[in-house]
Design an enzyme around this catalytic site. Structure first.
Site, PDB file in Angstrom:
ATOM      1  N   GLY B  13       0.819  -1.211   0.000  1.00 53.47           N
ATOM      2  CA  GLY B  13       0.000   0.000   0.000  1.00 53.47           C
ATOM      3  C   GLY B  13       0.847   1.252   0.000  1.00 53.47           C
ATOM      4  O   GLY B  13       1.909   1.284   0.608  1.00 53.47           O
ATOM      5  N   THR B 136       5.561   2.024   5.516  1.00 56.71           N
ATOM      6  CA  THR B 136       4.228   1.533   5.799  1.00 56.71           C
ATOM      7  C   THR B 136       3.527   2.498   6.746  1.00 56.71           C
ATOM      8  O   THR B 136       4.125   2.995   7.693  1.00 56.71           O
ATOM      9  CB  THR B 136       4.195   0.109   6.406  1.00 56.71           C
ATOM     10  OG1 THR B 136       2.863  -0.156   6.856  1.00 56.71           O
ATOM     11  CG2 THR B 136       5.113  -0.048   7.600  1.00 56.71           C
ATOM     12  N   ASP B 138       1.317   1.597   8.712  1.00 56.32           N
ATOM     13  CA  ASP B 138       0.969   0.831   9.911  1.00 56.32           C
ATOM     14  C   ASP B 138       2.043   0.915  11.001  1.00 56.32           C
ATOM     15  O   ASP B 138       1.768   0.605  12.150  1.00 56.32           O
ATOM     16  CB  ASP B 138       0.761  -0.644   9.566  1.00 56.32           C
ATOM     17  CG  ASP B 138      -0.382  -0.850   8.602  1.00 56.32           C
ATOM     18  OD1 ASP B 138      -1.156   0.095   8.393  1.00 56.32           O
ATOM     19  OD2 ASP B 138      -0.497  -1.951   8.042  1.00 56.32           O
TER      20      ASP B 138
END
Lengths: 399, 399
Positions: B13, B136, B138
């Site tokens: 992503g 990322t 996250d």
């Protein structure tokens, strides 16, 4: 001239610039000799009826000035639909706080409130000057070219659709579609604003679903397929209030048997996008996502258009100038003088006319297929949303 | 020194700053004598295996420079999980394009890809230098203090929760709660970042649900009730991957019978917030909304933290410097030198270690009740997300 206190209220859903109007009203009130004190209703007419009134003259001037860039409704808001039984209590409070100047910032229900309160007071021999200041992200208010708050919400929508469209393009090997839902139940102005994100033919959005046009499942799925065939992915923007030809909301049931008993409509209006998602997934088996930002598009202070702040503030000031000159029973309106360069001025609209109903998009702003907007619509929208950031794309010369 | 071409790929992503790393790698490659041409994989290793390779030397320098502030993955991305059967084809392509320097920007799967490709090439006697650049939203990557992209996504989350919290506070007579869902399946770093929105006791968020702690329906509903009693409204932030103690995702079924047959989990991970919404609505009958922004928090270029761009860019440059000095098999890492003032430097982590797994939040960052973060967590997060805008609140002196 009528001497007394002024009171200000905010009604309905917030916008990114509704406090700029509040700032304009307060600052203008403080410069008017006929206005003694400037008061604020906490939580609109509902709080007012309970006597929840604050003295805005006790706020620091820098706090008032900072309202220009503070999102949400600093006074607190409500959605109270006024009843005949409310009037005696309202008049009692007006008298108690010696209110002679009455300003509400809101949409058509709010304008209706001012109108009816003013009319009631007249029948009771209480002199009250009431002026409305327009506000709504939905842009569906009659009597004005557009509403303060719409441009900034449209900017949030267009930015989101632009950025998520780039992501979807770059991730098309993983996910094949992205659906963005906007607020606005009966008018398509906000989903329409997404169209400004498009600068190249393959840019998002590809399909815009407007409440003004009936939703047809087969045609929608064919449109999605066509975009997917052409670009490898598809961007859909939908208004939360899109309905089938018979008036059934797309957000409610009947799409697949699975969902037929679920009251999505009552769950916050977030389901049109989910239903479209479910339709695409069922029809084509693709992966994709839907985005439901809800009130985030009504309070994103960092994405407001500066011109929107300026107009919201000016509307607030003008309301006070009109009232101090004895004008009552009107809403301040924005008049578009020209598109390019964008020029505007302020006017007025009778409250009675504004209160009548919502303003949908005109037919000339919607394409023949009913799945996108026209060039005329873009021309209307562009100065309100402002220029969007420019991002680059690699030319991608094969090695 | 090893002479040859360099190739760059982006995987997984996007983030708001992944193109800043790309920019850093390209600009650094163009200054290295050992690197002849700088190539790009379209759509990651998947496109590379199909020979979809572009010549980044043919892009205008101003396009490369503008990548610093362009969101999404300009090269295109993929989520291809590499298989042993892929290696011969990858080696064939490396030889075809004379690639000796191999850079991927991504998360732990991506680091695993570099690691395994490099190892395979060694067994085949093909000299290849591979360096990873972390990315990322996250923040769950091992071997680095944090990942480029996280701070900006955290900023999107914190801004959204702050603004929507003000709106919920001002609208509490209409709606009683707001639920914001973040991405991040197994680690709670992004929901945790929402805590930075809180400056006063009644500010949003009130409750943060982290994947690191089991979800308990009764405790959650009691927490919501307590906030509602105290403030008149409640703000909840949840990670998309929160689960019950037995591992069942909150997003899936079993909350009410109505939903028990619906595969929400497969519908884009958007359902934890909807399930919480349904729980509150069923238990208390309140009105409220849930917000699911999905990939919008991964591409909001206007909400990036400038420090995040700087770090992402620096990681890209450092990867090339390492590679040009013969260092291979590592990921560039960020080392936190101090919190206040925030200072950082660059280090390296062995790819093999990074590829192992995801990094959850440590216990010291989660409060005893498991429904909020600690002061230590805020200290960690603050420099990454950067200062949030300050908005005013009326003092509200009664009239």
């Amino acid at each position: 001239m009528l001497q007394g206190n002024a009171i200000i209220g905010q009604s309905g859903g917030p916008t990114g610039v509704i406090n700029a109007s509040l700032c304009g009203i307060i600052q203008a009130c403080q410069g008017q000799k006929v206005i003694r004190r400037t008061l604020g209703m906490r939580f609109g007419i509902e709080g007012f009826m309970q006597g929840d009134v604050i003295d805005l003259g006790r706020e620091k001037p820098e706090t008032i000035e900072a309202l220009r860039t503070t999102p949400s409704s600093a006074l607190g808001s409500c959605r109270h639909k006024i009843k005949d039984a409310d009037f005696p209590r309202i008049l009692e409070m007006l008298k108690k706080f010696d209110v002679r100047y009455y300003f509400l910032i809101g949409g058509n229900d709010t304008m209706d409130t001012i109108h009816r309160v003013e009319a009631y007071c007249r029948t009771q021999g209480y002199e009250l000057i009431g002026v409305g200041v327009p506000k709504t992200v939905d842009n569906d208010l009659c009597g004005t070219d557009h509403t303060p708050g719409f441009g900034s919400a449209g900017r949030y929508v267009a930015m989101s659709v632009k950025q998520a469209g780039m992501l979807a393009r770059d991730m098309k090997r993983v996910d094949q579609y992205v659906i963005f839902q906007t607020v606005g139940r009966s008018a398509g102005w906000l989903p329409a604003a997404a169209a400004l994100a498009k600068t190249a033919e393959d840019d998002a959005p590809h399909i815009i679903l407007l409440p003004e046009r009936p939703f047809d499942r087969e045609r929608f799925l064919a449109d999605v397929k066509r975009c997917h065939d052409r670009y490898g992915w598809c961007s859909v923007v939908c208004g939360e209030g899109v309905t089938y030809a018979d008036g059934t909301p797309v957000s409610a049931s009947s799409v697949t048997d699975k969902f037929s008993n679920v009251e999505f409509g009552a769950m916050g209006g977030t389901s049109a996008a989910m239903m479209l998602h479910q339709m695409i997934k069922t029809a084509y088996g693709w992966r994709g996502e839907f985005q439901v930002c809800e009130s985030l598009q009504m309070c994103a202070a960092d994405r407001v258009h500066p011109g929107d702040i300026e107009e919201a503030y000016a509307c607030g000031r003008r309301a006070v100038e009109l009232a101090a000159n004895g004008v009552s029973g009107v809403m301040v309106s924005i008049v578009r003088e020209s598109n390019d360069p964008y020029r505007w001025s302020l006017g007025t609209a009778p409250l009675a006319d504004v209160a009548l109903g919502a303003k949908p998009m005109p037919d000339a702003y919607i394409n023949g297929e009913g799945n996108f907007v026209t060039a005329a619509c873009l021309e209307y929208l562009r100065p309100l949303v402002g220029p969007l950031p420019e991002y680059v794309r690699l030319s991608g010369t094969p090695a």
